[in-house]
Design an enzyme around this catalytic site. Structure first.
Site, PDB file in Angstrom:
ATOM      1  N   TYR A   1       0.871  -1.166   0.000  1.00 36.31           N
ATOM      2  CA  TYR A   1       0.000   0.000   0.000  1.00 36.31           C
ATOM      3  C   TYR A   1       0.909   1.217   0.000  1.00 36.31           C
ATOM      4  O   TYR A   1       1.543   1.523   1.005  1.00 36.31           O
ATOM      5  CB  TYR A   1      -0.914  -0.004   1.224  1.00 36.31           C
ATOM      6  CG  TYR A   1      -2.040  -0.999   1.124  1.00 36.31           C
ATOM      7  CD1 TYR A   1      -3.307  -0.602   0.705  1.00 36.31           C
ATOM      8  CD2 TYR A   1      -1.838  -2.337   1.435  1.00 36.31           C
ATOM      9  CE1 TYR A   1      -4.343  -1.517   0.601  1.00 36.31           C
ATOM     10  CE2 TYR A   1      -2.873  -3.263   1.330  1.00 36.31           C
ATOM     11  CZ  TYR A   1      -4.116  -2.845   0.915  1.00 36.31           C
ATOM     12  OH  TYR A   1      -5.141  -3.750   0.813  1.00 36.31           O
ATOM     13  N   CYS A   2       1.011   1.874  -1.133  1.00 32.51           N
ATOM     14  CA  CYS A   2       1.868   3.042  -1.325  1.00 32.51           C
ATOM     15  C   CYS A   2       0.990   4.274  -1.089  1.00 32.51           C
ATOM     16  O   CYS A   2       0.131   4.603  -1.906  1.00 32.51           O
ATOM     17  CB  CYS A   2       2.420   3.000  -2.745  1.00 32.51           C
ATOM     18  SG  CYS A   2       3.550   4.320  -3.129  1.00 32.51           S
TER      19      CYS A   2
END
Length: 142
Positions: free
Chosen positions: A114-115
């Protein structure tokens, strides 16, 4: 919250990221290289999103997490912008743009990355969870 109220509440960058699907610059943002114990919440609504326990150094230039604190706290949306196909991540309640999720994360933690834009987050230090109203989340750190 109405757009005009949000413009007053948020920094210009936080508004652009969360409300206009913007992206902050890599490697220069607040939480990329930040690893204190605590909770990351949506800067707009305060809804809990990620814990520091699931944060790792991915080298991508933005904070990276292996998973949200609860899958129900985020929603995923297909994103075909910038001539590529990605999966956008938004907060469930406020519908804030947070970033994107990719399948190149640590395999031993599920394989997801999850960026997330720092500008979409507010950090609550572990020792302030109770006083900030997030006491129910202390159990995640036991």
């Amino acid at each position: 919250m109405k757009k005009e109220e949000l413009k007053k509440k948020l920094s210009p960058l936080a508004y652009r990221v969360t409300q206009e699907n913007g992206t902050e610059a890599p490697f220069t943002n607040e939480f990329d290289d930040f690893f204190e114990k605590g909770l990351y919440v949506d800067i707009v609504s305060g809804e809990p999103l990620f814990t520091s326990l699931d944060k790792y150094q991915s080298g991508c230039g933005w904070p990276a997490f292996t998973q949200p604190i609860d899958k129900k706290m985020v929603k995923e949306k297909r994103d075909k912008s910038l001539f590529m196909e990605r999966t956008e991540v938004r907060s469930s309640n406020a519908d804030s743009h947070l970033g994107h999720v990719f399948t190149d994360g640590p395999l031993d933690k599920g394989g997801l990355r999850y960026c997330i834009n720092s500008a979409a987050l507010r950090f609550i230090p572990f020792d302030q969870l109770e006083s900030e109203g997030y006491g129910d989340y202390i159990k995640y750190f036991s």
